[in-house]
Design a protein around this motif. Structure first.
Motif, PDB file in Angstrom:
ATOM      1  N   ASP A   1       0.783  -1.210   0.500  1.00  0.00           N
ATOM      2  CA  ASP A   1       0.180   0.001  -0.138  1.00  0.00           C
ATOM      3  C   ASP A   1       0.809   1.348   0.509  1.00  0.00           C
ATOM      4  N   GLY A   2       2.094   1.503  -0.630  1.00  0.00           N
ATOM      5  CA  GLY A   2       3.001   2.362  -1.012  1.00  0.00           C
ATOM      6  C   GLY A   2       4.003   2.165   0.407  1.00  0.00           C
ATOM      7  N   LYS A   3       3.673   2.019   1.330  1.00  0.00           N
ATOM      8  CA  LYS A   3       5.044   1.586   2.407  1.00  0.00           C
ATOM      9  C   LYS A   3       5.391   0.499   2.423  1.00  0.00           C
ATOM     10  N   GLU A   4       6.566   0.852   2.209  1.00  0.00           N
ATOM     11  CA  GLU A   4       7.956  -0.084   2.478  1.00  0.00           C
ATOM     12  C   GLU A   4       8.020  -1.042   3.506  1.00  0.00           C
ATOM     13  N   VAL A   5       8.085  -2.052   3.220  1.00  0.00           N
ATOM     14  CA  VAL A   5       8.674  -3.841   4.415  1.00  0.00           C
ATOM     15  C   VAL A   5       9.911  -3.862   4.459  1.00  0.00           C
ATOM     16  N   SER A   6       9.909  -3.989   5.479  1.00  0.00           N
ATOM     17  CA  SER A   6      11.359  -4.549   5.890  1.00  0.00           C
ATOM     18  C   SER A   6      11.620  -5.645   5.796  1.00  0.00           C
ATOM     19  N   LEU A   7      12.275  -6.325   4.627  1.00  0.00           N
ATOM     20  CA  LEU A   7      12.431  -7.581   4.830  1.00  0.00           C
ATOM     21  C   LEU A   7      13.732  -8.416   4.498  1.00  0.00           C
ATOM     22  N   LYS A   8      14.036 -10.042   5.309  1.00  0.00           N
ATOM     23  CA  LYS A   8      15.341 -10.149   5.787  1.00  0.00           C
ATOM     24  C   LYS A   8      15.232 -10.657   3.900  1.00  0.00           C
ATOM     25  N   PRO A   9      17.109 -10.779   3.507  1.00  0.00           N
ATOM     26  CA  PRO A   9      17.264 -11.272   2.357  1.00  0.00           C
ATOM     27  C   PRO A   9      16.339 -12.224   2.019  1.00  0.00           C
ATOM     28  N   MET A  10      16.489 -13.646   2.707  1.00  0.00           N
ATOM     29  CA  MET A  10      15.943 -14.583   1.684  1.00  0.00           C
ATOM     30  C   MET A  10      14.050 -14.430   2.134  1.00  0.00           C
TER      31      MET A  10
END
Length: 220
Positions: free
Chosen positions: A145-154
């Motif tokens: 929804d336009g907002k960045e979500v932090s994900l780990k590489p895998m």
């Protein structure tokens, strides 16, 4: 946006149709030739392809002979063949093919390899939208929804595989191989843990479905 077009040169009709069907499900356009010489002739009239899948042992003109003709039009090539001897693999790869896949093969693995070749040779297409997510493969970011979500590489790589194969069930073993590069049935618990994190971080519990006794599917 124009669909990615893939040329298939394969004389086993059932295999050619199976590949084409799966490519179309994955939102590619596919054109089949069962004769190498006819494919070469056809390329003179229409060579607007993003990738070619060539069998080595086709009538009219074999895949090794067809390879430089296809390359003249700037089309990257993946060999898809029953010839599994080392000399043939070396000949294909030294000739400039991007990859060499031996039959029998799994369709999902073929799709992943196609994506990797296209990512190298067609880098301008680096985003994918699914559900309320925008996945940017160049920046390695996910926006919801336009907002960045932090994900780990895998976690990111796992989401990418699920998104590219949306609405398709993928086994835990295939996910291990496609995301982690594991070539054996091993720690499938790793997949479960990362799936759990994706469901939690992206609120996807209703969309990442568990397929009983198999694996997972991202539903849109």
């Amino acid at each position: 946006m124009q669909k990615t077009r893939i040329l298939i040169v394969e004389d086993e009709t059932a295999i050619a149709k199976m590949i084409a069907m799966n490519l179309r499900v994955a939102n590619y356009d596919a054109v089949i030739y069962e004769d190498g010489a006819e494919a070469a002739k056809g390329l003179e009239q229409d060579h607007a392809y993003d990738l070619a899948l060539l069998d080595v042992m086709v009538p009219g003109m074999d895949g090794f002979t067809l390879l430089p003709i296809v390359q003249e039009y700037g089309i990257p090539v993946i060999f898809l063949t029953a010839k599994d001897d080392l000399a043939s693999k070396i000949q294909g790869l030294k000739g400039g093919a991007e990859d060499y896949i031996v039959k029998p093969f799994e369709v999902l693995e073929l799709l992943v390899r196609i994506e990797k070749v296209l990512a190298r040779t067609k880098p301008e297409e680096h985003t994918l939208s699914v559900l309320n997510l925008e996945i940017d493969f160049e920046q390695h970011t996910v926006r919801q929804d336009g907002k960045e979500v932090s994900l780990k590489p895998m976690e990111f790589e796992l989401l990418a595989v699920l998104a590219r194969n949306k609405n398709r069930a993928i086994s835990r073993e295939n996910l291990l191989r496609m995301v982690w590069g594991v070539e054996y049935i091993g720690e499938t618990r790793t997949v479960d843990v990362h799936i759990g994190q994706l469901r939690k971080k992206l609120n996807l519990a209703d969309h990442i479905k568990t397929v009983s006794k198999l694996g997972y599917r991202l539903e849109e």
